[in-house]
Design a protein around this motif. Structure first.
Motif, PDB file in Angstrom:
ATOM      1  N   GLY A  37       0.589  -1.235  -0.180  1.00 24.86           N
ATOM      2  CA  GLY A  37      -0.036  -0.103  -0.014  1.00 24.86           C
ATOM      3  C   GLY A  37       0.869   1.307   0.223  1.00 24.86           C
ATOM      4  O   GLY A  37       2.009   1.120   0.080  1.00 24.86           O
ATOM      5  N   PRO A  38       0.283   2.125  -0.236  1.00 22.72           N
ATOM      6  CA  PRO A  38       0.790   3.753  -0.260  1.00 22.72           C
ATOM      7  C   PRO A  38       1.590   4.040   1.037  1.00 22.72           C
ATOM      8  O   PRO A  38       2.396   5.024   1.265  1.00 22.72           O
ATOM      9  N   ARG A  39       0.844   3.524   2.090  1.00 26.34           N
ATOM     10  CA  ARG A  39       1.121   3.883   3.805  1.00 26.34           C
ATOM     11  C   ARG A  39       1.534   2.698   4.388  1.00 26.34           C
ATOM     12  O   ARG A  39       1.351   1.587   4.062  1.00 26.34           O
ATOM     13  N   VAL A  40       2.205   3.069   5.431  1.00 28.70           N
ATOM     14  CA  VAL A  40       2.664   1.794   6.354  1.00 28.70           C
ATOM     15  C   VAL A  40       1.549   1.585   7.414  1.00 28.70           C
ATOM     16  O   VAL A  40       1.324   2.322   8.328  1.00 28.70           O
ATOM     17  N   GLU A  41       0.519   0.435   6.837  1.00 35.62           N
ATOM     18  CA  GLU A  41      -0.337   0.190   7.621  1.00 35.62           C
ATOM     19  C   GLU A  41      -0.491  -1.237   7.998  1.00 35.62           C
ATOM     20  O   GLU A  41      -0.428  -2.162   7.102  1.00 35.62           O
TER      21      GLU A  41
END
Length: 332
Positions: A284-288
């Motif tokens: 994904g585009p973010r650290v989740e």
């Protein structure tokens, strides 16, 4: 509203036949309660012009809406920065995908990673189910992504892969996942297809032996790939269940409190869930982490590509590059 003092004074003057107050005093008494005299037409026009100027003046606008103006400027600059960054990353990823394309060839994938200083023995990834997709397309896409990653790991000679999907949908279709991964490996490796084993906590495992050509091959290729499927219930819930079990055993005298150590907890969670991965990839585009088992990522290297959307080989390859160049200080 009339003041009670003025009302009393007026009534006393009226009872005395208006002899108590002089005409000037009566005018002063009533003047605050009389409407303002009408303005001359020229004076009314001047008043309206002044009010319009006050409403539309730049200074008045800046005085009352300066915070809105500052917010708009910051929002515009930040939006411009985001658009430029996304465009830059799209161009970089496109160029990289052309230069490092696997073409479903294990030899090309291995050529990309064979000169790296080290490779992870256990790679973990986080996948997301598209719940808005219709007609089962979300599940089919999820299984296809998991199969692609399994083929990349086998080509890069990474022996262990764990796939985390929060909702647990992937765990409910283990036979279908096993069949898809087997077919994907056969498409990549042909007659030298390695074996694959898929398991999930509290679920029966499924195994496929390597082909005869792969088992007899004398090269250093991967002979067997182990795949673990995880969901959110294998994260914090597993720690809670283990805590309850150890507390109950301690109360029953089956284990002493001094025996409950970090090493014991780590061994139990590694056996019931899985061991700690060396590298965790996010697509994904973010650290989740989306509820990923917290105990298993204490010392794990986490990698993601900014502004990336979807599973692709470039994120896989750049994650291996990052892991090869990382310094493992282990808390020192």
């Amino acid at each position: 509203m009339f003041k009670s003092r003025d009302i009393e004074a007026y009534r006393r003057d009226e009872k005395l036949g208006h002899r108590m107050l002089t005409p000037e005093e009566r005018i002063r008494l009533l003047k605050p309660y009389l409407p303002s005299p009408p303005l001359h037409p020229s004076e009314q026009a001047n008043k309206r012009a002044m009010e319009a100027q006050q409403r539309l003046g730049v200074r008045r606008f800046l005085k009352t809406h300066w915070h809105l103006l500052v917010f708009t400027i910051i929002h515009a600059l930040f939006s411009l920065y985001i658009r430029i960054r996304q465009a830059y990353h799209q161009v970089v990823n496109k160029v990289s995908s052309i230069y490092h394309h696997h073409h479903r060839a294990p030899d090309l994938i291995y050529n990309d990673v064979r000169d790296l200083r080290r490779l992870p023995n256990h790679l973990s990834v986080i996948l997301t189910l598209d719940e808005d997709a219709r007609g089962g397309t979300g599940l089919a896409k999820l299984i296809e992504e998991a199969s692609d990653i399994a083929a990349w790991c086998a080509s890069a000679r990474i022996p262990q892969l764990s796939i985390y999907e929060r909702t647990g949908t992937l765990k409910g279709y283990l036979p279908r996942v096993h069949r898809s991964m087997t077919q994907k490996l056969a498409a990549y490796f042909g007659p030298n297809t390695p074996g694959i084993g898929i398991r999930a906590p509290h679920c029966p495992s499924m195994e496929t032996a390597p082909t005869l050509a792969a088992s007899r091959s004398e090269n250093d290729g991967l002979k067997h790939l182990s795949v673990m499927i995880l969901s959110a219930e294998d994260g914090r819930d597993s720690i809670v269940d283990l805590t309850k079990t150890l507390a109950d055993m301690s109360q029953r005298g089956k284990i002493s409190t001094s025996d409950i150590t970090i090493e014991l907890v780590d061994a139990e969670l590694s056996e019931s869930v899985m061991g700690e991965p060396d590298l965790l990839l996010l697509f994904g585009p973010r650290v989740e982490l989306a509820g990923y088992p917290p105990w298993q990522v204490r010392l794990t290297e986490i990698s993601h590509v900014q502004d990336n959307e979807g599973v692709n080989y470039q994120v896989f390859y750049r994650g291996l590059l990052k892991y090869a160049g990382a310094q493992m200080r282990w808390g020192r």
